[in-house]
Design a protein around this motif. Structure first.
Motif, PDB file in Angstrom:
ATOM      1  N   LEU A 120       0.778  -1.210  -0.055  1.00 23.28           N
ATOM      2  CA  LEU A 120       0.017  -0.016  -0.069  1.00 23.28           C
ATOM      3  C   LEU A 120       0.804   1.390  -0.135  1.00 23.28           C
ATOM      4  CD1 LEU A 120      -2.860  -1.160   2.491  1.00 23.28           C
ATOM      5  CD2 LEU A 120      -2.983  -0.944   0.052  1.00 23.28           C
ATOM      6  N   VAL A 121       1.861   1.369   0.736  1.00 23.12           N
ATOM      7  CA  VAL A 121       2.798   2.576   0.946  1.00 23.12           C
ATOM      8  C   VAL A 121       3.361   2.847  -0.386  1.00 23.12           C
ATOM      9  CG1 VAL A 121       4.845   3.261   2.032  1.00 23.12           C
ATOM     10  CG2 VAL A 121       3.187   2.223   3.434  1.00 23.12           C
ATOM     11  N   GLN A 122       3.741   1.773  -0.841  1.00 23.42           N
ATOM     12  CA  GLN A 122       4.696   1.881  -2.067  1.00 23.42           C
ATOM     13  C   GLN A 122       3.610   2.091  -3.293  1.00 23.42           C
ATOM     14  OE1 GLN A 122       7.077  -1.789  -2.763  1.00 23.42           O
ATOM     15  NE2 GLN A 122       8.344  -1.541  -0.674  1.00 23.42           N
ATOM     16  N   ASN A 123       2.536   2.239  -3.226  1.00 21.05           N
ATOM     17  CA  ASN A 123       1.437   2.343  -4.020  1.00 21.05           C
ATOM     18  C   ASN A 123       0.595   3.759  -3.558  1.00 21.05           C
ATOM     19  OD1 ASN A 123       1.123   0.468  -6.533  1.00 21.05           O
ATOM     20  ND2 ASN A 123       1.611  -0.687  -4.753  1.00 21.05           N
ATOM     21  N   GLU A 124       1.407   4.630  -3.052  1.00 25.06           N
ATOM     22  CA  GLU A 124       0.866   5.887  -2.497  1.00 25.06           C
ATOM     23  C   GLU A 124      -0.219   5.870  -1.576  1.00 25.06           C
ATOM     24  OE1 GLU A 124       3.137   8.335  -3.754  1.00 25.06           O
ATOM     25  OE2 GLU A 124       4.129   6.881  -4.751  1.00 25.06           O
ATOM     26  N   PHE A 125      -0.565   4.846  -0.964  1.00 25.12           N
ATOM     27  CA  PHE A 125      -1.667   4.907   0.034  1.00 25.12           C
ATOM     28  C   PHE A 125      -1.184   5.420   1.389  1.00 25.12           C
ATOM     29  CE2 PHE A 125      -4.552   2.896   3.126  1.00 25.12           C
ATOM     30  CZ  PHE A 125      -5.874   2.882   2.352  1.00 25.12           C
ATOM     31  N   GLU A 126      -1.668   6.324   1.929  1.00 22.65           N
ATOM     32  CA  GLU A 126      -1.407   6.858   3.221  1.00 22.65           C
ATOM     33  C   GLU A 126      -1.601   6.021   4.195  1.00 22.65           C
ATOM     34  OE1 GLU A 126       0.058  10.176   4.508  1.00 22.65           O
ATOM     35  OE2 GLU A 126       0.528   9.979   2.340  1.00 22.65           O
ATOM     36  N   LEU A 127      -0.551   5.467   5.043  1.00 21.15           N
ATOM     37  CA  LEU A 127      -0.504   4.636   6.154  1.00 21.15           C
ATOM     38  C   LEU A 127       0.089   5.298   7.461  1.00 21.15           C
ATOM     39  CD1 LEU A 127      -0.155   0.854   5.340  1.00 21.15           C
ATOM     40  CD2 LEU A 127      -2.274   1.833   6.006  1.00 21.15           C
ATOM     41  N   ASN A 128      -0.561   5.381   8.660  1.00 24.09           N
ATOM     42  CA  ASN A 128       0.153   6.071   9.618  1.00 24.09           C
ATOM     43  C   ASN A 128       0.991   4.877  10.269  1.00 24.09           C
ATOM     44  OD1 ASN A 128      -0.759   8.643   9.569  1.00 24.09           O
ATOM     45  ND2 ASN A 128      -2.389   7.966  10.692  1.00 24.09           N
ATOM     46  N   ALA A 129       2.484   5.306  10.543  1.00 23.39           N
ATOM     47  CA  ALA A 129       3.075   4.458  11.342  1.00 23.39           C
ATOM     48  C   ALA A 129       4.413   5.258  11.566  1.00 23.39           C
ATOM     49  CB  ALA A 129       3.724   3.161  10.348  1.00 23.39           C
ATOM     50  N   SER A 130       5.236   4.763  12.596  1.00 21.86           N
ATOM     51  CA  SER A 130       6.357   5.403  12.831  1.00 21.86           C
ATOM     52  C   SER A 130       7.374   5.728  11.990  1.00 21.86           C
ATOM     53  CB  SER A 130       7.164   4.610  14.278  1.00 21.86           C
ATOM     54  OG  SER A 130       7.936   3.436  13.657  1.00 21.86           O
ATOM     55  N   LYS A 131       8.116   6.910  11.943  1.00 19.10           N
ATOM     56  CA  LYS A 131       9.034   7.219  10.814  1.00 19.10           C
ATOM     57  C   LYS A 131       9.892   6.409  10.499  1.00 19.10           C
ATOM     58  CE  LYS A 131      12.556  10.293  13.190  1.00 19.10           C
ATOM     59  NZ  LYS A 131      12.017  10.127  14.668  1.00 19.10           N
ATOM     60  N   ASN A 132      10.403   5.504  11.388  1.00 22.64           N
ATOM     61  CA  ASN A 132      11.347   4.236  11.137  1.00 22.64           C
ATOM     62  C   ASN A 132      10.663   3.127  10.468  1.00 22.64           C
ATOM     63  OD1 ASN A 132      13.920   5.653  11.709  1.00 22.64           O
ATOM     64  ND2 ASN A 132      13.089   5.439  13.911  1.00 22.64           N
ATOM     65  N   LEU A 133       9.481   2.825  10.660  1.00 20.43           N
ATOM     66  CA  LEU A 133       8.899   1.652  10.196  1.00 20.43           C
ATOM     67  C   LEU A 133       8.375   2.192   8.787  1.00 20.43           C
ATOM     68  CD1 LEU A 133       7.755  -1.209  10.374  1.00 20.43           C
ATOM     69  CD2 LEU A 133       5.607  -0.284  11.502  1.00 20.43           C
ATOM     70  N   THR A 134       8.101   3.263   8.593  1.00 22.65           N
ATOM     71  CA  THR A 134       7.669   4.005   7.390  1.00 22.65           C
ATOM     72  C   THR A 134       8.812   3.808   6.274  1.00 22.65           C
ATOM     73  OG1 THR A 134       6.046   5.277   8.233  1.00 22.65           O
ATOM     74  CG2 THR A 134       6.976   5.755   5.950  1.00 22.65           C
ATOM     75  N   PHE A 135       9.891   4.136   6.988  1.00 21.58           N
ATOM     76  CA  PHE A 135      11.275   4.058   6.032  1.00 21.58           C
ATOM     77  C   PHE A 135      11.550   2.673   5.378  1.00 21.58           C
ATOM     78  CE2 PHE A 135      15.922   2.869   5.855  1.00 21.58           C
ATOM     79  CZ  PHE A 135      16.371   3.646   4.958  1.00 21.58           C
ATOM     80  N   PHE A 136      11.253   1.566   6.364  1.00 22.83           N
ATOM     81  CA  PHE A 136      11.472   0.208   5.788  1.00 22.83           C
ATOM     82  C   PHE A 136      10.324  -0.217   4.851  1.00 22.83           C
ATOM     83  CE2 PHE A 136      14.506   0.278   9.473  1.00 22.83           C
ATOM     84  CZ  PHE A 136      15.468  -0.042   8.659  1.00 22.83           C
ATOM     85  N   MET A 137       9.270   0.244   5.211  1.00 18.61           N
ATOM     86  CA  MET A 137       8.043  -0.055   4.151  1.00 18.61           C
ATOM     87  C   MET A 137       8.195   0.581   2.783  1.00 18.61           C
ATOM     88  SD  MET A 137       4.667  -0.363   6.532  1.00 18.61           S
ATOM     89  CE  MET A 137       4.517   1.414   6.928  1.00 18.61           C
ATOM     90  N   LYS A 138       9.110   1.633   2.714  1.00 15.27           N
ATOM     91  CA  LYS A 138       9.043   2.314   1.619  1.00 15.27           C
ATOM     92  C   LYS A 138      10.066   1.754   0.543  1.00 15.27           C
ATOM     93  CE  LYS A 138       7.243   7.022   2.477  1.00 15.27           C
ATOM     94  NZ  LYS A 138       7.497   8.305   2.784  1.00 15.27           N
ATOM     95  N   GLN A 139      10.964   0.969   1.152  1.00 16.96           N
ATOM     96  CA  GLN A 139      12.254   0.311   0.570  1.00 16.96           C
ATOM     97  C   GLN A 139      11.595  -0.812  -0.392  1.00 16.96           C
ATOM     98  OE1 GLN A 139      15.481   1.532   0.887  1.00 16.96           O
ATOM     99  NE2 GLN A 139      14.385   2.758   2.285  1.00 16.96           N
ATOM    100  N   GLN A 140      12.056  -0.814  -1.518  1.00 15.78           N
ATOM    101  CA  GLN A 140      11.415  -1.779  -2.642  1.00 15.78           C
ATOM    102  C   GLN A 140      12.614  -2.945  -2.753  1.00 15.78           C
ATOM    103  OE1 GLN A 140      10.097   0.221  -6.037  1.00 15.78           O
ATOM    104  NE2 GLN A 140       8.295   0.532  -4.950  1.00 15.78           N
TER     105      GLN A 140
END
Length: 409
Positions: free
Chosen positions: A246-266
């Motif tokens: 979802l995050v990599q397809n521009e869906f807004e998800l609330n999470a801690s900034k460090n977890l978000t960092f890893f979710m954005k990694q492809q």
């Protein structure tokens, strides 16, 4: 300013009082990298099966330190040469052997940083700490990576009868209440010796080794590979997979900034840069739990369902079999979910999936557990034992599972 007392005593529910051997060990325990282990559960989601299994990697690392001290005392008493620098390196290596674990330990091992094991991360953390502590961890790193000439020291850290296993079996058995796993770690350590630069167990310890191997097998099936724990961990992996998608397809998800960092990694993170390590070092179980609570009403039906299942322990049904799941059975559940929710194959695969799990209590192919006889002869425990079941323990047991929604889900 008064000098701080660094030779603390810690009360452990299993071994009683654990003493910290020196100031360097104390400073490593105080370091944020190590303190983070207080927030990493030792057994993933096993507390959903055994409510007492709430202990952390922090407990386990201190327990290992305590047992390693015992092992050094025993071996020195038997005239095995371990000098003070080797002793300290052993303590550092065993204390930090699990420092690379991420949230929920093994459950999310390859989900946050793809393709990187906790051992690789532990080594990276140790290298960073070595810079900070001006090279004082160099020998510990040599031992950890098995590059030291005294092989028995490396075997104390990683082998089929290592200090790590001697602590976690006893500790996990204590906190789950599964008595079958309760091994006598201290007796096993008392029986250790060294012959030809390799760790051996004296003949009179053979029954303790047998008990250890049987306990390990029982703990795997009853605890570590328990089917409810298995399905819960799979849901956790699926949940993060969906969140990443979802995050990599521009869906807004609330999470801690460090977890978000890893979710954005492809894909796999090729270089474990300082930024990656520092961000990983700030992740723990709490990042994941707070994300699950955020995502129960995030607007994506699939992610919401997965989060609710974990949060409310309303898990998928799991069938564990000795034979692979038939395609016919699998398709029946898979198609039912597709029809009911109008899902495509990809979406349905979050709720209906199959896999296998295996347990090998004793590996004859790697460094065996050797028994030392009074006449100086050495034998692999599986050949030395008069227990027929030890030969059986050296055969891998594979079980196949399928997960699918309960009818009311």
């Amino acid at each position: 300013m008064s000098q701080r007392n660094k030779l603390k005593i810690i009360n452990d529910p299993i071994y009683g009082f654990i003493t910290i051997p020196n100031e360097l060990i104390f400073d490593l325990i105080e370091h944020p990298y190590f303190q983070r282990l207080r927030r990493i559960s030792q057994m993933g989601l096993s507390h959903l099966v055994y409510p007492g299994a709430q202990h952390t990697r922090f407990h386990h690392a201190l327990g290992c330190l305590h047992l390693m001290r015992k092992a050094v005392q025993v071996l020195r008493f038997k005239s095995v040469e371990i000098d003070e620098t080797e002793e300290e390196a052993l303590y550092i290596a065993i204390l930090l052997h699990d420092i690379g674990h991420g949230p929920f330990s093994h459950a999310m091992e390859h989900s946050i940083i793809e393709g990187v094991s906790h051992e690789q991360l532990s080594l990276k953390f140790m290298q960073k700490l070595n810079e900070e502590f001006e090279g004082k961890l160099s020998l510990a790193i040599q031992l950890f990576t098995n590059q030291y000439h005294k092989e028995f020291l490396g075997q104390l850290l990683a082998s089929q009868l290592d200090i790590d296993r001697l602590d976690y079996l006893k500790r996990d058995s204590f906190y789950t209440g599964v008595a079958e796993g309760n091994i006598n770690s201290e007796r096993l350590i008392t029986m250790l010796n060294v012959k030809n630069n390799h760790l051996v167990v004296e003949e009179k310890g053979i029954y303790s080794v047998e008990k250890f191997l049987v306990a390990r097998r029982l703990m795997y099936w009853q605890v570590y590979l328990h089917k409810t724990g298995l399905v819960a961990e799979q849901l956790l992996i699926k949940m993060l997979k969906r969140a990443k998608y979802l995050v990599q397809n521009e869906f807004e998800l609330n999470a801690s900034k460090n977890l978000t960092f890893f979710m954005k990694q492809q894909g796999a993170i090729e270089t474990l840069s300082d930024e990656v390590i520092d961000r990983f070092a700030s992740l723990d179980d709490y990042d994941i739990v707070s994300a699950i609570k955020e995502w129960v009403d995030c607007g994506d039906e699939i992610l919401e369902s997965l989060c609710k299942m974990i949060l409310h322990r309303n898990l998928l049904k799991i069938k564990l079999k000795n034979k692979p799941i038939s395609e016919e059975k699998f398709n029946k559940h898979f198609n039912a979910v597709k029809e009911k929710h109008q899902y495509n194959d990809e979406e349905a695969s979050y709720f209906v999936f199959s896999g296998s799990t295996s347990n090998l209590a004793y590996q004859t192919m790697t460094t065996p557990i050797n028994i030392l006889y009074k006449n100086g002869k050495i034998k692999d425990v599986s050949k030395a034992s008069d227990q027929l079941n030890l030969k059986a323990l050296a055969k891998p047991v594979v079980k196949y599972y399928m997960c699918y929604p309960k009818s009311n889900n």
